[in-house]
Design a protein around this motif. Sequence first.
Motif, PDB file in Angstrom:
ATOM      1  N   LEU A  16       8.797   1.686  -4.664  1.00 55.35           N
ATOM      2  CA  LEU A  16       8.203   2.568  -3.676  1.00 55.35           C
ATOM      3  C   LEU A  16       6.825   3.036  -4.140  1.00 55.35           C
ATOM      4  CD1 LEU A  16       8.644   4.013  -0.982  1.00 55.35           C
ATOM      5  CD2 LEU A  16       9.720   5.885  -2.235  1.00 55.35           C
ATOM      6  N   GLY A  17       6.695   3.298  -5.448  1.00 52.88           N
ATOM      7  CA  GLY A  17       5.398   3.692  -5.990  1.00 52.88           C
ATOM      8  C   GLY A  17       4.356   2.597  -5.799  1.00 52.88           C
ATOM      9  N   LYS A  18       4.779   1.349  -5.961  1.00 53.01           N
ATOM     10  CA  LYS A  18       3.858   0.233  -5.744  1.00 53.01           C
ATOM     11  C   LYS A  18       3.440   0.141  -4.281  1.00 53.01           C
ATOM     12  CE  LYS A  18       5.586  -2.594  -9.560  1.00 53.01           C
ATOM     13  NZ  LYS A  18       6.266  -3.849  -9.942  1.00 53.01           N
ATOM     14  N   GLN A  19       4.357   0.450  -3.371  1.00 45.71           N
ATOM     15  CA  GLN A  19       4.031   0.419  -1.949  1.00 45.71           C
ATOM     16  C   GLN A  19       2.953   1.447  -1.622  1.00 45.71           C
ATOM     17  OE1 GLN A  19       4.857  -2.212  -0.468  1.00 45.71           O
ATOM     18  NE2 GLN A  19       6.600  -1.825   0.832  1.00 45.71           N
ATOM     19  N   TYR A  20       3.086   2.636  -2.179  1.00 47.42           N
ATOM     20  CA  TYR A  20       2.098   3.683  -1.916  1.00 47.42           C
ATOM     21  C   TYR A  20       0.730   3.316  -2.489  1.00 47.42           C
ATOM     22  CZ  TYR A  20       4.999   7.344   0.162  1.00 47.42           C
ATOM     23  OH  TYR A  20       5.780   8.082   1.025  1.00 47.42           O
ATOM     24  N   SER A  21       0.722   2.630  -3.636  1.00 47.97           N
ATOM     25  CA  SER A  21      -0.554   2.330  -4.291  1.00 47.97           C
ATOM     26  C   SER A  21      -1.153   0.996  -3.858  1.00 47.97           C
ATOM     27  CB  SER A  21      -0.367   2.328  -5.812  1.00 47.97           C
ATOM     28  OG  SER A  21       0.562   1.336  -6.198  1.00 47.97           O
ATOM     29  N   ASP A  22      -0.419   0.190  -3.088  1.00 50.07           N
ATOM     30  CA  ASP A  22      -0.900  -1.125  -2.664  1.00 50.07           C
ATOM     31  C   ASP A  22      -2.055  -0.966  -1.663  1.00 50.07           C
ATOM     32  OD1 ASP A  22      -1.319  -3.722  -1.836  1.00 50.07           O
ATOM     33  OD2 ASP A  22       0.816  -4.200  -1.670  1.00 50.07           O
ATOM     34  N   LYS A  23      -3.236  -1.460  -2.030  1.00 42.75           N
ATOM     35  CA  LYS A  23      -4.414  -1.329  -1.178  1.00 42.75           C
ATOM     36  C   LYS A  23      -4.328  -2.184   0.073  1.00 42.75           C
ATOM     37  CE  LYS A  23      -7.473  -0.144  -5.022  1.00 42.75           C
ATOM     38  NZ  LYS A  23      -8.688  -0.502  -5.799  1.00 42.75           N
ATOM     39  N   LYS A  24      -3.334  -3.073   0.142  1.00 48.78           N
ATOM     40  CA  LYS A  24      -3.160  -3.906   1.326  1.00 48.78           C
ATOM     41  C   LYS A  24      -2.408  -3.174   2.439  1.00 48.78           C
ATOM     42  CE  LYS A  24      -3.071  -8.212  -1.345  1.00 48.78           C
ATOM     43  NZ  LYS A  24      -2.260  -9.412  -1.705  1.00 48.78           N
ATOM     44  N   ASN A  25      -1.769  -2.081   2.100  1.00 46.50           N
ATOM     45  CA  ASN A  25      -0.970  -1.345   3.084  1.00 46.50           C
ATOM     46  C   ASN A  25      -1.849  -0.386   3.886  1.00 46.50           C
ATOM     47  OD1 ASN A  25       1.333  -2.663   2.281  1.00 46.50           O
ATOM     48  ND2 ASN A  25       1.996  -1.047   0.888  1.00 46.50           N
ATOM     49  N   VAL A  26      -2.836  -0.955   4.563  1.00 45.49           N
ATOM     50  CA  VAL A  26      -3.779  -0.170   5.361  1.00 45.49           C
ATOM     51  C   VAL A  26      -4.047  -0.900   6.677  1.00 45.49           C
ATOM     52  CG1 VAL A  26      -4.901   0.826   3.330  1.00 45.49           C
ATOM     53  CG2 VAL A  26      -5.764  -1.320   4.278  1.00 45.49           C
ATOM     54  N   TYR A  27      -4.666  -0.196   7.589  1.00 40.57           N
ATOM     55  CA  TYR A  27      -5.133  -0.812   8.826  1.00 40.57           C
ATOM     56  C   TYR A  27      -6.458  -0.160   9.212  1.00 40.57           C
ATOM     57  CZ  TYR A  27      -3.327   3.334  11.278  1.00 40.57           C
ATOM     58  OH  TYR A  27      -3.085   4.611  11.705  1.00 40.57           O
TER      59      TYR A  27
END
Length: 344
Positions: free
Chosen positions: A99-110
Amino acid sequence: MLIANPIYDVVFKYLMEDSKVAKLLIGSIIGAEVLELEFRPKSFTTSVHLDPLSIKPTFTIYHLDFSAKIKTPAEEKLVIIEVQKAKLATDILRFRQYLGKQYSDKKNVYTVETQDGGNKTLALPIISIYFLGHSLDSIHDIPVIHVNRKYIDAYSKAEITQKDYFIECLSHDSYVISIQDLKTRRRNELEILLSVFDQSNQTEDQHILNVREEDFPEQFRSIIRRLQKAVEVPEIRDNMEAEDTYLEELENQERRALTAERIANEERKKADEERKKTKEALKQIEQEKQRAEQEKQRAEQAEDKLYASLKRMRKAGISDADICTFLNISHQQLEQMTNYSNDE
C-alpha cells in the motif's frame, strides 16, 4: 458444476483478466458502477526451500491493480483499485508495504485541464479490497466489511458531508471479505456472488469447487462460467499445486518462527528470573553487610562507654572489686581493659 477454486491466486488472476467479470465483481463489492477498467497486473517471485538437496522452486504471487472510472450517486471519479488476497495472518506487513508503494508510485496520477487552459496533475484516490483466507481475530460471522471513512468536525463532532481532494488522496476506503465467514451467508446479491469463494463447496480435490449455476442470478453467471473454463487449463492446475507447496512451507516457517519465539521468550523469562534471584541475593548480602557494620559500630560505642566508665571509676578511687560489680565484668576482663588502657 465444477469450477476452479478462486481462492488460489492463479485462478483469481485468470478470473479478473476478463474485463467484464472484473467490472462485475469489483462493482458489486464497492457498490458502484464501473464505467471503465484498466487491468494493471503486478507480480513478484519468491523462492520456497523445501529440501536442502533440492532446487528451490519459485512461485509467483499477484497483486491485482486496476485504474477505474466509477460512477457513484454523487459523482464520476477516477480511482486506483487494488485487490489482494491473504491466506495467512502474517500477510498484513506485506499489505502495508504494498500500500505504501501505491501511495508513492508516481504513475498513480491523472491529468485534468485547468480553467486557464493549462494542465494539472492529480493523484488517484485508492480503494482496497482484501480477500482473507483466515478469520478476523475480533469480528466473526460478518463476511463483508466496508471500512468507510468519515470527516468529523473535531469541535462539534458533527459529520462533514463535503469531500475534499486533499483528504481523499491521503486516506482510502477498504473492503474486507472474510472467506471463512461466507458459509450459508446468502442475504443479498453480493453475498450470493461471493459464495463462489465458499470453501465448503470443495470436492475431494481442494482445487475444485462444486456449485449450482442456478443458485446464482443470471447477471453473475459469467463469473461461474469463467471459473468453469479455468478447470480446463493445465497451467492453472500446475500453479495451484505449486501454491499449495508454497503455502505449506509458509505455514511451516510460521510455526517454526512461533516455536522459536516461544522458546526465546521462555529463555528470556528464565534469564529474568535468574537476574531477579541474583539481585535479591546481592540485596540480602548488602543488608547483612549493613547489619554487621551497624553491630560493629554499636559494639565499638559500647566498648568506648565501658572504657570511659572504667577511667572515671579509677579516677574516683573505686576498688577493682566494685568496678567489676558495677561494670558486670570479670577480674580477668578488668585486667585486660587496664592493660589496653595503659598501652594507649
